[in-house]
Motif scaffolding. Structure first.
Motif, PDB file in Angstrom:
ATOM      1  N   TRP A 162       0.817  -1.215   0.000  1.00  0.00           N
ATOM      2  CA  TRP A 162       0.000   0.000   0.000  1.00  0.00           C
ATOM      3  C   TRP A 162       0.855   1.272   0.000  1.00  0.00           C
ATOM      4  O   TRP A 162       0.383   2.339  -0.381  1.00  0.00           O
ATOM      5  CB  TRP A 162      -0.950   0.008   1.181  1.00  0.00           C
ATOM      6  N   SER A 163       2.113   1.170   0.425  1.00  0.00           N
ATOM      7  CA  SER A 163       2.970   2.359   0.438  1.00  0.00           C
ATOM      8  C   SER A 163       3.540   2.673  -0.950  1.00  0.00           C
ATOM      9  O   SER A 163       4.100   3.745  -1.159  1.00  0.00           O
ATOM     10  CB  SER A 163       4.112   2.185   1.440  1.00  0.00           C
ATOM     11  N   ARG A 164       3.409   1.750  -1.874  1.00  0.00           N
ATOM     12  CA  ARG A 164       3.943   1.926  -3.222  1.00  0.00           C
ATOM     13  C   ARG A 164       2.879   2.497  -4.150  1.00  0.00           C
ATOM     14  O   ARG A 164       1.699   2.243  -3.983  1.00  0.00           O
ATOM     15  CB  ARG A 164       4.442   0.589  -3.788  1.00  0.00           C
ATOM     16  N   LEU A 165       3.311   3.211  -5.150  1.00  0.00           N
ATOM     17  CA  LEU A 165       2.382   3.804  -6.102  1.00  0.00           C
ATOM     18  C   LEU A 165       2.118   2.908  -7.302  1.00  0.00           C
ATOM     19  O   LEU A 165       1.219   3.173  -8.091  1.00  0.00           O
ATOM     20  CB  LEU A 165       2.902   5.171  -6.575  1.00  0.00           C
ATOM     21  N   GLU A 166       2.932   1.864  -7.434  1.00  0.00           N
ATOM     22  CA  GLU A 166       2.754   0.954  -8.570  1.00  0.00           C
ATOM     23  C   GLU A 166       2.920  -0.484  -8.107  1.00  0.00           C
ATOM     24  O   GLU A 166       3.321  -0.742  -6.975  1.00  0.00           O
ATOM     25  CB  GLU A 166       3.729   1.293  -9.689  1.00  0.00           C
ATOM     26  N   ALA A 167       2.581  -1.402  -8.982  1.00  0.00           N
ATOM     27  CA  ALA A 167       2.682  -2.827  -8.665  1.00  0.00           C
ATOM     28  C   ALA A 167       4.120  -3.187  -8.295  1.00  0.00           C
ATOM     29  O   ALA A 167       5.070  -2.567  -8.779  1.00  0.00           O
ATOM     30  CB  ALA A 167       2.203  -3.654  -9.859  1.00  0.00           C
ATOM     31  N   VAL A 168       4.261  -4.190  -7.425  1.00  0.00           N
ATOM     32  CA  VAL A 168       5.578  -4.584  -6.935  1.00  0.00           C
ATOM     33  C   VAL A 168       5.816  -6.073  -7.143  1.00  0.00           C
ATOM     34  O   VAL A 168       4.879  -6.852  -7.278  1.00  0.00           O
ATOM     35  CB  VAL A 168       5.742  -4.261  -5.429  1.00  0.00           C
ATOM     36  N   THR A 169       7.089  -6.437  -7.129  1.00  0.00           N
ATOM     37  CA  THR A 169       7.468  -7.846  -7.232  1.00  0.00           C
ATOM     38  C   THR A 169       7.680  -8.405  -5.824  1.00  0.00           C
ATOM     39  O   THR A 169       7.837  -7.646  -4.857  1.00  0.00           O
ATOM     40  CB  THR A 169       8.773  -8.020  -8.034  1.00  0.00           C
ATOM     41  N   ILE A 170       7.729  -9.705  -5.742  1.00  0.00           N
ATOM     42  CA  ILE A 170       8.019 -10.362  -4.464  1.00  0.00           C
ATOM     43  C   ILE A 170       9.395  -9.911  -3.972  1.00  0.00           C
ATOM     44  O   ILE A 170       9.580  -9.632  -2.792  1.00  0.00           O
ATOM     45  CB  ILE A 170       7.969 -11.898  -4.619  1.00  0.00           C
ATOM     46  N   LYS A 171      10.335  -9.824  -4.897  1.00  0.00           N
ATOM     47  CA  LYS A 171      11.702  -9.420  -4.543  1.00  0.00           C
ATOM     48  C   LYS A 171      11.721  -8.036  -3.892  1.00  0.00           C
ATOM     49  O   LYS A 171      12.426  -7.820  -2.900  1.00  0.00           O
ATOM     50  CB  LYS A 171      12.572  -9.434  -5.805  1.00  0.00           C
ATOM     51  N   GLU A 172      10.943  -7.099  -4.426  1.00  0.00           N
ATOM     52  CA  GLU A 172      10.894  -5.746  -3.860  1.00  0.00           C
ATOM     53  C   GLU A 172      10.281  -5.752  -2.459  1.00  0.00           C
ATOM     54  O   GLU A 172      10.777  -5.077  -1.551  1.00  0.00           O
ATOM     55  CB  GLU A 172      10.091  -4.818  -4.777  1.00  0.00           C
ATOM     56  N   VAL A 173       9.199  -6.506  -2.288  1.00  0.00           N
ATOM     57  CA  VAL A 173       8.559  -6.586  -0.970  1.00  0.00           C
ATOM     58  C   VAL A 173       9.504  -7.259   0.017  1.00  0.00           C
ATOM     59  O   VAL A 173       9.671  -6.789   1.150  1.00  0.00           O
ATOM     60  CB  VAL A 173       7.210  -7.339  -1.056  1.00  0.00           C
ATOM     61  N   ASN A 174      10.149  -8.332  -0.405  1.00  0.00           N
ATOM     62  CA  ASN A 174      11.092  -9.036   0.462  1.00  0.00           C
ATOM     63  C   ASN A 174      12.241  -8.122   0.891  1.00  0.00           C
ATOM     64  O   ASN A 174      12.632  -8.112   2.063  1.00  0.00           O
ATOM     65  CB  ASN A 174      11.622 -10.286  -0.232  1.00  0.00           C
TER      66      ASN A 174
END
Length: 138
Positions: A29-41
């Protein structure tokens, strides 16, 4: 989208999600665009190292629950929330309120009014205005 559990002892998103799910949703929710698992991790691992597979499992479970959606972008899946955080909290608080009033009736309403007065007396004024508006609109 009605969540199946509500944790009365939880705080914030942990009332609706497990602790790791709540962290994942906070990141997304803090991101403005879709994210990958790697980015969340990577973001979650800043505080405490976390296994990629664990994050992947949690995110895919959130897809299964209808909280996240995923789509293939290039060679990786990207994840985005189905609802904004505000929309999610609005929907959950509405469902919870309906359930409480349906099950406990006027007792639930009386306790909500008591809670409003204890938390923020101005909320009673807002409630009164909302009731008056509701009466006009009927």
């Amino acid at each position: 989208m009605k969540m199946n559990k509500f944790n009365y002892q939880g705080r914030g998103l942990e009332r609706f999600f497990g602790p790791l799910e709540a962290k994942v949703m906070d990141v997304i929710w803090s991101r403005l665009e879709a994210v990958t698992i790697k980015e969340v991790n990577a973001k979650i691992s800043e505080d405490k190292p976390m296994s990629f597979n664990t994050i992947m499992t949690v995110m895919n479970r959130l897809v299964d629950k209808g909280i996240l959606q995923k789509k293939l972008q290039g060679k990786s899946y990207v994840y985005s929330p189905v609802l904004t955080k505000e929309q999610f909290l609005e929907e959950q608080s509405k469902e919870l309120s309906y359930d409480l009033v349906k099950e406990f009736g006027s007792r639930a309403v009386a306790h909500m009014i008591d809670a409003m007065e204890q938390v923020d007396p101005d909320l009673l004024d807002q409630l009164e205005k909302q009731i008056e508006q509701w009466k006009k609109d009927r």
